[in-house]
Design a protein around this motif. Sequence first.
Motif: not given
Length: 525
Positions: A130, A146, A153, A156
């Motif tokens: 994350s 979030y 999630r 990335d």
Amino acid sequence: MGISHSNIYLASAACVLLSSGIVWQKVCKSPPEWIAELDILGQPRKQKLLGTAVVCGGSIAGTVVARVLADHFDRVILVDPELLDVEKPKTRVMQYNAAHAFLTLFTYGARRLWPNFDTELRAVGGRLVSADVQLHYSGIAVPAPYGDYPGGRLPDSLAMRRSATQKALYALLMQHPTAVNITIWPGTVRGVEAADNQSSIRSVIVRKLDGTEVVLNDIGLVVDCTGRIQAGMKWLEAAGFSLPANLRPFYKPNIRYATLCFSVSPELESRLPIPEFALNSVSQYVHSQHFTYGLSVTALLKTDNDTMQVMLTSSEDNLPRSVPEILPFISRIRGHAPLASWFVKTVEILCENCNEPSFDIIKYVPEQSYVKYHSVPAGALPSNFIAVGDAHIQLNPIHVRQGVSKVMLNAITLNSLLHSIDALVPILPGDFSARYFKKNVARTEGLWDTTRLHDYGSLACEPMAGETRDNGRVARWFELKLISAATQYEEVASVLWHVRNMVAAERALLAPTVLWKALWTRSLF
Ligand SMILES: Cc1cc2nc3c(=O)[nH]c(=O)nc-3n(C[C@H](O)[C@H](O)[C@H](O)COP(=O)(O)OP(=O)(O)OC[C@H]3O[C@@H](n4cnc5c(N)ncnc54)[C@H](O)[C@@H]3O)c2cc1C
Ligand SMILES: *[C@@H]1O[C@H](CO)[C@@H](O)[C@H](O)[C@H]1NC(C)=O
Ligand SMILES: *[C@@H]1O[C@H](CO)[C@@H](O)[C@H](O)[C@H]1NC(C)=O
Ligand SMILES: *[C@@H]1O[C@H](CO)[C@@H](O)[C@H](O)[C@H]1NC(C)=O
């Protein structure tokens, strides 16, 4: 009559204001062009461009650029004196062992260029987690959005030591099918030669490691990826291109940077008091000191292969050089709220239980600079020269985020411009270089302005010529209001996070609904 007239006037003025407010909101919140341009990143063009593309410098910028250019040219040459043995630590990159955090835009771009990016990086120990750096400004947590993402999630980001990341990217470059058309030349670019009419670069001079000099002809494009050295400027001047006198403004934030790297066994890691929510983030804790206390960032990063890095910076010559000096240094960091106690405890446990960490100390980060190629008068730059990464703009690393993602943003811009070249006329247009630099002003100059003006808030900072530390007062005032509003309003936290990860344009901060929340909120600082 008068009353009804002014009522009509007021009503129509309100309508105009409201509808322009809606338009304004829409424009500010619209995704930046470079996000749409990700779709064509990594896509080869059918009819390749003529000539050889020469990439000067083979660090992060050089690796990414060589991959992009191999989609557009049949012959790409990557020159760097340290490419003979990739396993050897790089000596020419000052920050090779310094703690790095990477942003979402970097991951987005790398996945387009290398569809196996995730698999390969995981295989060498990288963590794709994350993109929450767990930012604390002057002790106060600035939340990540979030709620914007399904399942909570976040997109990335990569958590990995820079040295390992650089090696992994190079391995990806060499494994990709386009590598057949990329030639690696261990050596140094010494200069360039202009074409007879000074409109482009005709050849590039390379000194190979054995000392022989080679002249590369038939040049399609030259990309300066020499990082901090920003060698392109000198090559152009030596080749007779006339550049303005004040082309490269610079300022000195005066910072020192220490990275301590600990080897942490899984057993010890399980005993560390790191909260669950921080474990799967790209960094576990980042504390950014309020600028009036001095420019400093303190961070904890869980990197690849059981390593953890503690990053400490200072504007004074007082960085710890041995384990007993670490906690006293941390205890002197000031803020509006104290550092998280679990962070301090974690560092204490690491100091007590691990083998001696490696200390990488950058005694002094030299000036930050920006080569304003876009200000060169039309026609004076060679059409086939550009600069990517630090060779163009170097930002203060205490803002822990942008360097590597800015490389990706430059690469996206370069790729889109190359794709826009007519397939029937496979040569660079005469204004290619000017177009590239102009596009980059809109995309990256804001990073230079916001970080520089923030830094002027520190007494230790030496401003650039023509400016004083008073410049940017309003920008700093607004920055503090925004951070304060982000602690209260999800929308502001979301916009701030997206802009910081370079997946939203800075104009999003000026959307009416964000602006009024920021202006309305009393500053916490
Ligand atoms: C202390 C510190 C911490 C940082 N932290 C972060 C962070 O957390 N996140 C982030 O995104 N960014 C961070 N940055 C910024 C980031 O490291 C740089 O933006 C990034 O390294 C730029 O890569 P580059 O390829 O442009 O240049 P560099 O990595 O500097 O590479 C330049 C390359 O050019 C080669 N070269 C030089 N001259 C020649 C020549 N004449 N011919 C051929 N090759 C040549 C060199 O050998 C070298 O390989 C940090 C920077 C510092 C200083
Ligand atoms: C990390 O570990 C993997 C195996 O899990 C290994 O292949 C890799 O080389 C290691 N990377 C580094 C940088 O030590
Ligand atoms: C490599 O270059 C050749 C021409 O020399 C070209 O035919 C081929 O398509 C290129 N390969 C790739 C993967 O780009
Ligand atoms: C410079 O010369 C090249 C050929 O060498 C030509 O294609 C180009 O149009 C010329 N440019 C100018 C500005 O005269």
